[in-house]
Write a protein that holds these residues in place. Sequence first.
Motif, PDB file in Angstrom:
ATOM      1  N   TYR A 111       0.832  -1.196   0.000  1.00 45.91           N
ATOM      2  CA  TYR A 111       0.000   0.000   0.000  1.00 45.91           C
ATOM      3  C   TYR A 111       0.874   1.255   0.000  1.00 45.91           C
ATOM      4  CZ  TYR A 111      -3.492   3.378   1.677  1.00 45.91           C
ATOM      5  OH  TYR A 111      -4.332   4.468   1.822  1.00 45.91           O
ATOM      6  N   GLU A 112       0.701   2.077  -1.035  1.00 45.14           N
ATOM      7  CA  GLU A 112       1.506   3.288  -1.226  1.00 45.14           C
ATOM      8  C   GLU A 112       2.997   2.987  -1.211  1.00 45.14           C
ATOM      9  OE1 GLU A 112       0.592   6.290  -2.046  1.00 45.14           O
ATOM     10  OE2 GLU A 112      -1.565   5.937  -2.001  1.00 45.14           O
ATOM     11  N   VAL A 123      -2.529  -2.410   7.227  1.00 46.54           N
ATOM     12  CA  VAL A 123      -3.334  -1.915   6.119  1.00 46.54           C
ATOM     13  C   VAL A 123      -4.353  -2.979   5.728  1.00 46.54           C
ATOM     14  CG1 VAL A 123      -1.744  -2.741   4.310  1.00 46.54           C
ATOM     15  CG2 VAL A 123      -3.237  -0.776   3.874  1.00 46.54           C
ATOM     16  N   ALA A 134      -7.699  -2.112   0.758  1.00 46.46           N
ATOM     17  CA  ALA A 134      -6.975  -0.880   0.456  1.00 46.46           C
ATOM     18  C   ALA A 134      -5.689  -1.197  -0.301  1.00 46.46           C
ATOM     19  CB  ALA A 134      -6.663  -0.123   1.748  1.00 46.46           C
ATOM     20  N   ASN A 135      -5.024  -2.254   0.107  1.00 49.89           N
ATOM     21  CA  ASN A 135      -3.813  -2.689  -0.580  1.00 49.89           C
ATOM     22  C   ASN A 135      -4.114  -3.043  -2.032  1.00 49.89           C
ATOM     23  OD1 ASN A 135      -1.012  -3.291  -0.471  1.00 49.89           O
ATOM     24  ND2 ASN A 135      -1.465  -5.469  -0.308  1.00 49.89           N
ATOM     25  N   PHE A 184      -4.816   0.160  -4.166  1.00 45.64           N
ATOM     26  CA  PHE A 184      -3.615   0.857  -4.611  1.00 45.64           C
ATOM     27  C   PHE A 184      -2.936   0.093  -5.743  1.00 45.64           C
ATOM     28  CE2 PHE A 184       1.011   1.479  -4.408  1.00 45.64           C
ATOM     29  CZ  PHE A 184       1.060   2.836  -4.690  1.00 45.64           C
ATOM     30  N   TYR A 185      -2.887  -1.219  -5.628  1.00 46.56           N
ATOM     31  CA  TYR A 185      -2.258  -2.029  -6.677  1.00 46.56           C
ATOM     32  C   TYR A 185      -3.021  -1.879  -7.993  1.00 46.56           C
ATOM     33  CZ  TYR A 185      -0.096  -6.066  -8.956  1.00 46.56           C
ATOM     34  OH  TYR A 185       0.580  -6.889  -9.826  1.00 46.56           O
ATOM     35  N   ASP A 220      -7.995   3.311   5.960  1.00 44.69           N
ATOM     36  CA  ASP A 220      -7.468   2.229   5.127  1.00 44.69           C
ATOM     37  C   ASP A 220      -6.674   1.233   5.975  1.00 44.69           C
ATOM     38  OD1 ASP A 220      -8.612   3.071   2.807  1.00 44.69           O
ATOM     39  OD2 ASP A 220      -6.804   3.976   1.958  1.00 44.69           O
TER      40      ASP A 220
END
Length: 531
Positions: free
Chosen positions: A391-392, A444, A448-449, A452-453, A506
């Motif tokens: 994530y990020e 996380v 949410a992970n 982002f992916y 998140d």
Amino acid sequence: MDNVVTEVFSAATDPVAPQHEVVIIGGGFGGLGVAISLKQAGIDDFVIIERSDDIGGTWYNNQYPDVAVDVPGIVYQFSFEKNPYWSRTFPKGGEVKAYIDHCADKYGLRPHLRLGTEIMARGWDEDNHLWRLTTATGTEITARYVVTALGAFVEPKKLDIKGLDSFAGKVIRTQKWDHAYDLTGKRVAVIGTGATSVQMIPQVALAAGHLDVYQRRPIWVFAKPDFRIPRAAQLALKYVPGLQSGIRAVAAGAVEVGLVAITVYGNRLEPVTKTVAWATTRFLHMQVKDPQLRAKLTPEYGFGCKRPSVSNIYYKTFTRDNVELITDGIAEVTPTGIVDVHGLHREIDVLVLATGFEMSQSPTVFRERPVTGRDGFDLAEFYQNERAKAYEGISMPELPNTFMVFGPYAWSGSSWHVMVENVARHTVRVITEAKRRGATAVSVKPEANDRFYDFIRPRSANTVIHGRACANANTYYLDHHGDMSFLRPTTAYQATKASKTFALDDYSYQQLALPAATSNGRRRAARKAQR
């Protein structure tokens, strides 16, 4: 926003309090940048663990001849600690190390350092919501949170060259240069022509009696606008309001175009890519008149497929009478020299290995230093078998209370320091929110992970790197799954905005029922036992 934790876990009968709230692994720019942000946020219970005997990371370990930054110094610094006194546009390594020491002193980081300590294993303790870290000496360190600031390049690559260990002469690795050894008049061989060699080879050629350079693939090298910065300009950068920030923004934009935009968006910026490639080729023609030598130095892959370098003297070095560029492969190393694939034996006195590093997301790194997360998650197996996903570029669901300074898709490319500041901001926001909620474990959320992916992956798929022009590049921009997880395919502005605005929900927040009356006492006892 949620004001309560998602779940409350019952602690063991006698729960353990960690020795430190935060352990930062790595004393380079990444670790120090996070430490400064923690201090500024009022989080003082942290330790910076560094395996070397001094801070600086790559700028302490790499002291080969003429080591320097390959981006302008005005970009290669923290935005909150601008140095107006760089002596030249591309500062040398000693000057960068001095800046690092200045930051450590100014922000009071020295008391938090634990040097000469290497972490060999990390394991998540679910019962106590803490990390157990094992050092090379077998000592255990416990922490509520772990920030990994290992850098992009962790360990020198292990070389599979027949007979390498049999060489009876002097062997020098660029990561641990032996300045006490005199190269004057020696027969020297250098294996590798990456960014390190671009800086080092011209200096070795000046001292060596003869220099053989073994090249597998040439590198794109363009002219280096490196000049001394006069005192008047330094004073103007210090005292004229907004001047240094403005120049820094322009320089960062130029670097981002050169290192990121062409790599990520080159298919849509073809005129720009071709123009830069043409200019670099013309520079090579100006420096090397021999067409056969020039052909050897001309990459067979397109510009942007690998990180380019800058030098005004690298190409010209190969025109010296005492330098030979060898593009025939190495068959074996003997006690007295190197045999190429055609059977020609060249005798040498010194062998210099400039053969690169294992990346920090390599499965090899975490096989040797295992990381075990929640429910038996193994980081080495993940990097080996799964597509890199964080994530990020900072956190993974299976690694609670863990933040990575250089994770998959983390580096925006305009400046290493932009990434460090973004990670530090992200980390502080999450830890601060966990404290506000009374949480002892944060992770996380998988959704949410995945989100982002799904955002980042398409942007990294249709790039120059994946085109036919890069087929022969063997670039470290691509991981072993063929994904461009080394770079974040967005602008630095987007990455910075995300670090300020990502939803704190998140993350999931969990609380361990630790009796408040005994928590502080146990922590003090843990620290006393550690001392």
